[in-house]
Scaffold this active site. Structure first.
Site, PDB file in Angstrom:
ATOM      1  N   ASP A  78     -25.949  69.726 -27.119  1.00 43.47           N
ATOM      2  CA  ASP A  78     -25.994  69.732 -28.579  1.00 43.47           C
ATOM      3  C   ASP A  78     -25.007  68.739 -29.169  1.00 43.47           C
ATOM      4  O   ASP A  78     -24.044  68.321 -28.521  1.00 43.47           O
ATOM      5  CB  ASP A  78     -25.730  71.131 -29.133  1.00 43.47           C
ATOM      6  CG  ASP A  78     -24.347  71.660 -28.761  1.00 43.47           C
ATOM      7  OD1 ASP A  78     -23.927  71.465 -27.600  1.00 43.47           O
ATOM      8  OD2 ASP A  78     -23.695  72.283 -29.616  1.00 43.47           O
ATOM      9  N   GLU A 145     -22.505  74.212 -27.446  1.00 42.43           N
ATOM     10  CA  GLU A 145     -21.072  74.111 -27.176  1.00 42.43           C
ATOM     11  C   GLU A 145     -20.296  73.932 -28.470  1.00 42.43           C
ATOM     12  O   GLU A 145     -19.211  74.502 -28.651  1.00 42.43           O
ATOM     13  CB  GLU A 145     -20.813  72.930 -26.224  1.00 42.43           C
ATOM     14  CG  GLU A 145     -19.371  72.789 -25.749  1.00 42.43           C
ATOM     15  CD  GLU A 145     -18.510  71.911 -26.658  1.00 42.43           C
ATOM     16  OE1 GLU A 145     -17.288  71.863 -26.443  1.00 42.43           O
ATOM     17  OE2 GLU A 145     -19.057  71.274 -27.581  1.00 42.43           O
TER      18      GLU A 145
END
Length: 482
Positions: A78, A145
């Site tokens: 991400d 994350e």
């Protein structure tokens, strides 16, 4: 036009460019997961989507190398979706627009996603390279994350087989990170009955922009301005000097980014228009003077807007503004043995306020769990005194350094053989997934490294091109050596 196609190493840059064309902000990773799954199947390796949404690729050892310990290459899939004010980019649908700017790669008006697209691209390039002689290989691509290490939290204790973990989520080529801070999300909220606004008042929107912002772990110690804290000063004086009422406040949008922009809507009695306009102009000059050498071109503006129907009740308004002003923000303490590295900090990341409710999000970090708890209690006490409900979530401990690590010694030797230079070994105030992964795989030896990035989590994010080849050469050599 793809300006990255001629950069070296071509294999890595091709994968990185492809990643920029797949929308992948946190919590919207379906397309990226599919991209990685299709890649794994295309190159013929074992391909797994786990319950948390992480993608794991597994490649057997080169024939004759089965005796070697396994290596896990790890990166998060991400990215932080940040864009410049006025940019119409849609992170859910639009590809990024990377371009070459001298020795740097940037994206037009948005974050670049090199954090951690560079790590993902490097792992992909290694996995498809059949010229390498290696032991068992795995690639772990984690989800979300940036919003709380959710992929690492959800990783199962039996998902990985390797003995070494190469975390490729650091931002200075030539440095090995062997420890990081833990973190904790803190939320303060309250609902209340709004008051009817005085229809004879005049309404204004005060906007703060032009701040650098940045990563609340890596750049919390730079002294950069926090848009929410700065706006609190303006609103406090607008109330005291201009009889202002508060109708709305919106600042920041990521828990781990120093807020760059903020807007507040206030009302003032007719006749005080000039006073509040003058107040804003004075603060514009004052902020630029206070942050000279740290920020540049801070913009504090005011414009007349439609009169709101409701405002925040006076006592609640004063309590909220005072709590935001009083709330600790920035570095609380540096590591005594490493005085240049923050040990404990907090970031007043997000404020969303309307006439009837408020929600504030903060992020505390510390390499010491007891100090993290202390900062959390400090923040909780501040907002509790304002009558707000305070909750926490996503608590995780840091990654304890192991300076005698066998992997670290090998990595240092390989780096010196390649570059002729001694690597720097450090710990970071940023959050890495190594701490969580290490808690599930306590015998796994880990190190974190990466190419040189600057200003991640902001539209100024950029990747230093010469560092990428050196970073990739290091990954390749470690895979062949370990």
């Amino acid at each position: 036009m793809n300006e990255l196609e001629n950069l070296e190493p071509k294999r890595l840059w091709k994968h990185f460019y492809d990643l920029t064309q797949v929308p992948h902000p946190s919590y919207h990773l379906e397309k990226m997961q599919q991209h990685l799954l299709e890649f794994g199947k295309k190159i013929g390796v074992e391909t797994i989507l786990d319950e948390a949404g992480n993608v794991i690729l597994r490649k057997p050892a080169t024939p004759g190398q089965e005796h070697r310990k396994g290596i896990v290459m790890q990166a998060h899939m991400d990215m932080v979706p940040q864009k410049r004010k006025g940019c119409d980019h849609d992170f859910l649908t639009d590809p990024l627009k990377p371009y070459v700017d001298g020795e740097w790669v940037r994206a037009t008006d948005t974050t670049l996603g090199a954090d951690d697209g560079m790590g993902v691209a490097a792992a992909m390039a290694i996995m498809e390279d059949d010229t390498l002689v290696h032991g068992p290989l795995e690639a772990l691509f984690t989800v979300n994350e940036e919003t709380g290490l959710e992929g690492a939290f959800g990783l199962k204790e039996d998902a990985l087989k390797g003995s070494y973990l190469l975390n490729m989520d650091s931002e200075d080529e030539g440095e090995f990170t062997v420890g990081c801070a833990g973190g904790l999300n803190i939320f303060a909220s309250m609902e209340y009955k709004p008051e009817v606004a005085d229809a004879t008042d005049k309404a204004f929107k005060i906007s703060l922009a032009g701040l650098y912002g940045g990563h609340s772990g890596m750049e919390i110690g730079t002294g950069r301005g926090n848009a929410n804290k700065m706006m609190a000063r303006v609103v406090y004086d607008a109330i005291a000097e201009c009889d202002a009422e508060l109708a709305e406040w919106h600042g920041g949008n990521m828990h781990n980014a120093i807020p760059r922009e903020c807007e507040a809507i206030v009302t003032v009695p007719a006749g005080n228009e000039e006073a509040i306009t003058s107040l804003v102009a004075d603060y514009q000059a004052q902020f630029n003077e206070e942050y000279k050498g740290v920020e540049s071109n801070i913009k504090l503006t005011i414009e007349a807007v439609e009169m709101p129907k409701e405002v925040v009740p006076e006592e609640i308004r004063d309590n909220i503004v005072s709590a935001i002003l009083a709330c600790f923000n920035g570095v609380h303490r540096y590591i005594p043995e490493m005085p240049e590295v923050p040990e404990t900090s907090s970031n007043l990341a997000i404020v969303n306020l309307t006439a009837s409710e408020v929600r504030i999000e903060l992020f505390a970090r510390s390499a010491v769990d007891s100090m993290k708890r202390y900062v959390a209690i400090m923040i909780e006490s501040c907002f509790s005194m304002a009558g707000m409900k305070v909750e926490t979530e996503g608590d995780y401990s840091g990654w304890t350094p192991k300076f005698d690590s066998a992997l670290l010694e090998t990595a240092k030797k390989v780096y010196k053989d390649l570059s002729g230079k001694d690597a720097i070994v450090n710990v970071t105030h940023g959050g890495l997934e190594c701490g969580l992964i290490g808690s599930k795989y306590p015998e796994m030896d880990m190190v974190s490294f990466g190419p040189t990035l600057r200003s991640p989590h902001t539209p100024d994010e950029r990747c230093y091109i010469p560092s990428v080849a050196r970073f990739y050469d290091l990954v390749r050599k470690l895979v062949e050596t370990l």
